[in-house]
Scaffold this active site. Sequence first.
Site, PDB file in Angstrom:
ATOM      1  CD  GLN A   1      46.954  64.482   7.915  1.00  0.00           C
ATOM      2  OE1 GLN A   1      47.143  65.591   8.430  1.00  0.00           O
ATOM      3  NE2 GLN A   1      47.709  63.436   8.175  1.00  0.00           N
TER       4      GLN A   1
ATOM      5  CG  HIS B   1      51.309  67.049  10.070  1.00  0.00           C
ATOM      6  ND1 HIS B   1      51.873  66.353  11.098  1.00  0.00           N
ATOM      7  CD2 HIS B   1      51.903  68.263  10.111  1.00  0.00           C
ATOM      8  CE1 HIS B   1      52.761  67.099  11.736  1.00  0.00           C
ATOM      9  NE2 HIS B   1      52.794  68.267  11.147  1.00  0.00           N
TER      10      HIS B   1
ATOM     11  CB  ALA C   1      44.949  66.492  18.629  1.00  0.00           C
TER      12      ALA C   1
ATOM     13  CD1 TRP D   1      54.483  63.852   9.140  1.00  0.00           C
ATOM     14  CD2 TRP D   1      55.730  63.675  10.964  1.00  0.00           C
ATOM     15  NE1 TRP D   1      53.711  63.316  10.122  1.00  0.00           N
ATOM     16  CE2 TRP D   1      54.442  63.187  11.260  1.00  0.00           C
ATOM     17  CE3 TRP D   1      56.701  63.644  11.980  1.00  0.00           C
ATOM     18  CZ2 TRP D   1      54.098  62.700  12.513  1.00  0.00           C
ATOM     19  CZ3 TRP D   1      56.355  63.165  13.214  1.00  0.00           C
ATOM     20  CH2 TRP D   1      55.065  62.687  13.478  1.00  0.00           C
TER      21      TRP D   1
ATOM     22  NE  ARG E   1      52.826  63.129   5.692  1.00  0.00           N
ATOM     23  CZ  ARG E   1      52.307  62.412   6.641  1.00  0.00           C
ATOM     24  NH1 ARG E   1      52.594  61.129   6.719  1.00  0.00           N
ATOM     25  NH2 ARG E   1      51.497  62.955   7.513  1.00  0.00           N
TER      26      ARG E   1
ATOM     27  CB  VAL F   1      49.332  63.054  21.045  1.00  0.00           C
ATOM     28  CG1 VAL F   1      48.372  64.051  20.448  1.00  0.00           C
ATOM     29  CG2 VAL F   1      49.903  62.141  19.983  1.00  0.00           C
TER      30      VAL F   1
HETATM   31  N1  DAH Z   1      49.799  64.619  11.985  1.00  0.00           N
HETATM   32  C1  DAH Z   1      49.975  63.205  12.066  1.00  0.00           C
HETATM   33  C2  DAH Z   1      50.418  62.655  10.716  1.00  0.00           C
HETATM   34  O1  DAH Z   1      50.102  63.250   9.736  1.00  0.00           O
HETATM   35  C3  DAH Z   1      48.716  62.530  12.442  1.00  0.00           C
HETATM   36  C4  DAH Z   1      48.276  62.846  13.832  1.00  0.00           C
HETATM   37  C5  DAH Z   1      48.624  62.037  14.887  1.00  0.00           C
HETATM   38  C6  DAH Z   1      47.497  63.951  14.081  1.00  0.00           C
HETATM   39  C7  DAH Z   1      48.211  62.285  16.146  1.00  0.00           C
HETATM   40  C8  DAH Z   1      47.048  64.229  15.346  1.00  0.00           C
HETATM   41  C9  DAH Z   1      47.413  63.378  16.372  1.00  0.00           C
HETATM   42  O2  DAH Z   1      46.302  65.274  15.643  1.00  0.00           O
HETATM   43  O3  DAH Z   1      46.970  63.656  17.650  1.00  0.00           O
HETATM   44  O4  DAH Z   1      51.034  61.651  10.664  1.00  0.00           O
END
Ligand code: DAH
Length: 359
Positions: A231, A191, A327, A177, A217, A273
């Site tokens: 998002q 994100h 999530a 990221w 990003r 996660v």
């Molecule tokens: N935040 C991650 C991204 O932008 C995406 C993401 C993955 C969000 C897993 C989540 C999750 O809530 O459980 O790449």
Amino acid sequence: MEKENEIQRNAPHALLSPPEILNSLGKIFEDADHLLNGSKDLNELDSQLRFLAGKKGKLTEILHNIHSFTPEEKKIIGSESNEIKKKIEGIYKNKKNELINASHNEYLLNRNRIDLTIPGVYIERLHTHPITAVLEEAADFFSSMGFEIVEGPEIETAYYNFDALNIPPNHPARDVWDTFYLLNGLVPRTHTSSVQIRTMEKKSPPLRVIAPGRCYRYEAVDATHLFMFNQMEGLFVDKNVRLTDLKGILEETVKYLLGAKKTRFRPAFYPFVEPGLDLDIECSFCGGKGCGICKNTGWIEVIPCGMVHPDVFKYVKIDSSKYRGFAFGMGFDRIVMLKYNINDLRLLYQGNLDVLSQF
Ligand code: DAH
């Protein structure tokens, strides 16, 4: 005609006797009443005044031999002529006010005039932007399942964007990221997952939230990647939340937003996660055969998700032996892209009405 008037006006005046002068003064007053009140505009009014009572005007002219009269005669003629002069000035003032008011009224009248015969201007009524429209649909859907809509700041601290999501400073996952930083060390959020932390700090479980918003990003822009995108984060924490809840709810979401589409879950790694998954949707541009848009895989990744990592619960002081959660972070622009068969994400952000008015 003008010329003749001019000659008459300038003709040298014969010597007049006192009674003749008094007589002429009376005539001048009559003329004045007539000429001044008959003026059509301020220019004409001023020139008539000059003609009657100016330095070289009629009044001066008939008095030019007054010096040859007796003091008694001078007194009578003098006071009479002053009287007439005052009356002329009075008429002049009244007329001047009248002309000024008239021209002002005319101005107001013209300014407020509406021409009812001019055809009206057609104002085209458009609709909400496709991203906003789908966002509202998704918000309705999640609200119907008891999810609350929350928001977080677009400019974040590294703590909320990374650390508290179990991405410590030296962890290689931070590279995924890696992004623009501001000079003050803050970061345009990469994100909406940062809103998970902010929510869990403020609310205690059970909780169900969605958090839509813009993210940024360091990205090479192409048909499916933008440096700024939308998002929709989701978080569900309760005592008995299981992976099957996640699967059921997200599959229903896809069905609700996109109609019946083929989906698949596959394992993926996200530090916040465990287990982590990606929900893919069959590419609607090639029907799963493989094309440029899906990078020849036949699938488009739209909802990364997973079960909340116990270490994340530690950061927000939620007891992970009591609570569990799932999530997800829906790539919102991609949902819109698949819903409307838009083959290039950039088209959604160019404000081009030829494109936008098709939806
Ligand atoms: N935040 C991650 C991204 O932008 C995406 C993401 C993955 C969000 C897993 C989540 C999750 O809530 O459980 O790449």
